[in-house]
Write an enzyme that holds these catalytic residues in place. Structure first.
Site, short mmCIF file in Angstrom:
data_model
loop_
_atom_site.label_atom_id
_atom_site.label_comp_id
_atom_site.label_asym_id
_atom_site.label_seq_id
_atom_site.Cartn_x
_atom_site.Cartn_y
_atom_site.Cartn_z
N HIS A 164 0.84 -1.20 0.00
CA HIS A 164 0.00 0.00 0.00
C HIS A 164 0.88 1.26 0.00
CE1 HIS A 164 -2.84 3.06 1.22
NE2 HIS A 164 -3.76 2.26 0.71
N GLU A 178 -3.87 1.97 -7.65
CA GLU A 178 -4.23 3.08 -6.78
C GLU A 178 -3.32 4.28 -7.08
OE1 GLU A 178 -6.56 1.89 -3.08
OE2 GLU A 178 -4.47 1.70 -2.55
P1 PGA Z 1 -9.35 6.09 -0.09
O1 PGA Z 1 -8.25 4.99 0.23
O2 PGA Z 1 -10.56 5.35 -0.65
O3 PGA Z 1 -9.64 6.72 1.24
O4 PGA Z 1 -8.76 7.02 -1.08
C1 PGA Z 1 -7.95 3.97 -0.67
C2 PGA Z 1 -6.69 3.31 -0.20
O5 PGA Z 1 -5.77 4.03 0.24
O6 PGA Z 1 -6.57 2.07 -0.26
#
Ligand code: PGA
Length: 254
Positions: free
Chosen positions: A94, A164
């Protein structure tokens, strides 16, 4: 496309087990009729044991796992411990962990140990920002290839790849919205890298999107973002928002 998956990343929330239990139980109640969508909740480690007893429909995931199985590694929890405990998924790489210093080499070791322990890893990749020269494609490519290096081809499908873009995550300073087109472009690119590596006829990893997903744009991402699921941070702490997203995915499965 396979059945949709919606994953809640609670991060380091909520503060007390009482709140965690309430959130989980309310989500479980709201999704009791869901049949076709896979639902995963990734709470902090210490809540896993008790939450495990609260719902069969929701799978549990951890937010990290160490690469060694057992031994002198103060503060760490191993993939094998989590697997033995009934955890099914683990988020690895992450951006918030990368920001604390985790490298692609660390993530590669963690992925290998998670797969050999029998966990299903959710590998997060994504550029910090976008540049006019589209260098971010190369950045994502290296993150991906370095992270999966040395993993046997016939096991790669066990990984769920979460694209992401860090610039779209809810907690990023000066964040911007990513669009389903941004996601679609990158997922095409990621699928190409993986299929070049695997060759024809091999089972592909699933690709999902994460970055400020909420109940207003989840449908758009699932329909036009080229993904088979969503990784939800902030909105997963809100019962209505999260379960709306699950229901939207369920309708997309029809
Ligand atoms: P968010 O987080 O939906 O709050 O942007 C997603 C993540 O960091 O996995």
């Amino acid at each position: 496309m396979s059945k949709k998956i919606i994953i809640a990343n609670w991060k380091m929330n909520p503060l007390t087990f009482k709140e965690a239990e309430k959130l989980f139980a309310n989500v479980a109640k709201e999704v009791s009729e869901i049949k076709k969508t896979e639902i995963v909740v990734c709470p902090p480690f210490i809540y896993l044991e008790k939450l495990k007893k609260l719902s069969r429909k929701i799978s549990l995931g951890a937010q990290d796992a160490f690469w060694n199985e057992v031994g002198a590694f103060t503060g760490e929890v191993s993939a094998l411990m989590l697997e033995n405990f009934g955890v099914k998924y683990v988020i690895l790489g992450h951006s918030e962990r990368r920001a604390l210093g985790e490298t692609n080499i660390d993530i590669n070791r963690k992925l290998k140990s998670a797969i050999s322990a029998g966990l299903l890893p959710i590998l997060c990749i994504g550029e910090n920002d976008r540049d006019e020269n589209h260098e971010y494609f190369n950045f994502v490519k290296s993150q991906l290839l370095e992270s999966i290096s040395g993993i046997p081809k016939n096991l790669l499908y066990k990984i769920t790849i979460a694209y992401e873009p860090v610039w779209a995550i809810s907690t990023t300073f000066n964040r911007r919205d990513a669009t389903p087109t941004d996601s679609k472009e990158m997922t095409i690119f990621i699928r190409k890298i993986i299929s070049d590596k695997l060759g024809a006829g091999m089972k592909m990893p699933r690709i999902i999107y994460g970055g400020s997903v909420n109940n207003r744009d989840a449908g758009e991402f699932l329909e036009h973002g080229g993904v088979e699921g969503l990784l939800v941070g902030k909105a997963s702490l809100d019962v209505k928002k999260f379960t709306d997203i699950v229901k939207i995915a369920e309708n997309e499965n029809d």
